[in-house]
Motif scaffolding. Sequence first.
Motif, mmCIF file in Angstrom:
data_model
loop_
_atom_site.group_PDB
_atom_site.id
_atom_site.type_symbol
_atom_site.label_atom_id
_atom_site.label_comp_id
_atom_site.label_asym_id
_atom_site.label_seq_id
_atom_site.Cartn_x
_atom_site.Cartn_y
_atom_site.Cartn_z
ATOM 1 N N LEU A 296 62.950 11.886 -28.090
ATOM 2 C CA LEU A 296 61.926 12.646 -28.288
ATOM 3 C C LEU A 296 62.495 13.829 -29.553
ATOM 4 O O LEU A 296 61.723 14.393 -30.539
ATOM 5 N N ARG A 297 63.722 14.189 -29.380
ATOM 6 C CA ARG A 297 64.373 14.913 -30.419
ATOM 7 C C ARG A 297 64.665 14.178 -31.832
ATOM 8 O O ARG A 297 64.437 15.020 -32.677
ATOM 9 N N LEU B 265 62.975 15.455 -35.125
ATOM 10 C CA LEU B 265 63.708 15.706 -36.273
ATOM 11 C C LEU B 265 62.983 14.842 -37.495
ATOM 12 O O LEU B 265 63.257 15.601 -38.613
ATOM 13 N N ALA B 266 62.490 13.993 -37.527
ATOM 14 C CA ALA B 266 61.435 13.535 -38.381
ATOM 15 C C ALA B 266 60.392 14.390 -39.066
ATOM 16 O O ALA B 266 60.282 14.309 -40.124
ATOM 17 N N ALA B 267 60.020 15.107 -38.009
ATOM 18 C CA ALA B 267 59.002 16.124 -38.511
ATOM 19 C C ALA B 267 59.578 17.090 -39.336
ATOM 20 O O ALA B 267 59.074 17.499 -40.508
ATOM 21 N N LEU C 110 61.019 19.330 -44.935
ATOM 22 C CA LEU C 110 61.989 19.734 -46.049
ATOM 23 C C LEU C 110 61.812 18.702 -47.202
ATOM 24 O O LEU C 110 62.418 19.270 -48.235
ATOM 25 N N ALA C 111 61.628 17.448 -46.985
ATOM 26 C CA ALA C 111 61.209 16.525 -48.093
ATOM 27 C C ALA C 111 60.093 17.181 -48.825
ATOM 28 O O ALA C 111 60.283 17.060 -50.205
ATOM 29 N N LEU C 112 58.929 17.459 -48.345
ATOM 30 C CA LEU C 112 57.929 17.944 -49.315
ATOM 31 C C LEU C 112 58.162 19.119 -49.764
ATOM 32 O O LEU C 112 57.575 19.281 -50.886
ATOM 33 N N VAL D 128 56.309 9.047 -45.129
ATOM 34 C CA VAL D 128 56.901 7.794 -44.806
ATOM 35 C C VAL D 128 58.303 7.429 -44.907
ATOM 36 O O VAL D 128 59.063 7.111 -43.795
ATOM 37 N N SER D 129 58.855 7.960 -45.977
ATOM 38 C CA SER D 129 60.288 7.899 -46.154
ATOM 39 C C SER D 129 61.125 8.876 -45.149
ATOM 40 O O SER D 129 62.060 8.220 -44.500
ATOM 41 N N ALA D 130 60.558 9.970 -44.962
ATOM 42 C CA ALA D 130 61.164 11.000 -43.935
ATOM 43 C C ALA D 130 61.520 10.263 -42.458
ATOM 44 O O ALA D 130 62.497 10.204 -41.955
ATOM 45 N N ILE D 131 60.328 9.517 -42.081
ATOM 46 C CA ILE D 131 60.283 8.781 -40.783
ATOM 47 C C ILE D 131 61.185 7.773 -40.707
ATOM 48 O O ILE D 131 61.989 7.588 -39.949
ATOM 49 N N ILE D 132 61.168 6.975 -41.760
ATOM 50 C CA ILE D 132 61.950 5.624 -41.732
ATOM 51 C C ILE D 132 63.287 5.973 -41.900
ATOM 52 O O ILE D 132 64.313 5.386 -41.105
ATOM 53 N N VAL D 133 63.743 7.022 -42.700
ATOM 54 C CA VAL D 133 65.028 7.410 -42.932
ATOM 55 C C VAL D 133 65.711 7.888 -41.510
ATOM 56 O O VAL D 133 66.749 7.578 -41.201
#
Length: 340
Positions: free
Chosen positions: A32-33, A37-39, A44-46, A272-277
Amino acid sequence: MDKKKLISKLILLAVAVAVLFVLNAVLDPYPLRIVNLAAIYIILALSMNLINGFTGLFSLGHAGFMAVGAYTTAILTMTPANKEMNFYMKPMIPFFANLQWGFLPAILMAGFVTAFFAFLIGAPVLKLTDDYLAIATLGFSEIIRIVLINTQSLSNGALGLKGIPNHATTAWTWGLAILTVILITLLMNSSYGKALRAIKEDEIAAKAMGINLFSHKLMSFIVGAFFAGIGGGLLGSQLGTIDPTLFKFTFTFNILLIVVLGGMGSITGSVVSAIIVTLSMEALRFLDESINLGFVVIPGIPGMRMVVFSLILMLVVIFKKDSGIKKSIALLVKKYAKSK
């Protein structure tokens, strides 16, 4: 906006919320962490994509903005007793030592304080371009980190802050991530967003159309820093401990990697990239440890997951058909070459 597109986006949002609700109920604390972290990386990416991707400013000061947001949130949410335990070498400034806010006002204040620092930094440096701007923003980021190391009575210096209350739940992280996506989308669909795109494409033409280049660049810089401060505050809250070494230039590069991989100037790509990375970095963690195949044990090599992850990124860039990523990579390489 087209009614059908609006309905489809609302349906997608409802599905995302439902999936997050299920994940929050069934996942163990550690997975869950990673989801949370993906969120945070989405925010940060946006925030960096708004500055670098949409406006075309080559800024490398994101780690400094995250540091300001993380320390502001930590100082405002920690209990007086916890602050007293952290500041055992030198007492904290009395005004901050007895101050404790709720998480919502603290995270908003982190965004505003970071935006204020961005205004102070942006006012003199945004008249620079390309590699000069990159070097200037990188320098200010390092100045912020050095100041945090040497302000013992405010930031606890190199010792950092420990025992930060964990408010970065799924509701907070993903709620703020979704809100960030909505606000950035509305901004880019407004007249200001169109002006930012025009500045990125051709500054001379944008100026000829009556667009105030400096004020629009400064606005983009401040708004991006605001969301970077919120992302930094969430990150510090989730980690529970922060110190100045966490916010080195490599952190900026990690966020820049997500932005470039998703496509500079693409909101969907950044998400999408933030989640995948984020998920890939955790999925490859087993490479750093010993692997038992039954008939042979392969000793773990620290850092091997980063090597494999880098190779995967290279393959994606080489074989990806989307020209947007290739253009982003080419632009990034070109600007880095100039800065050298």
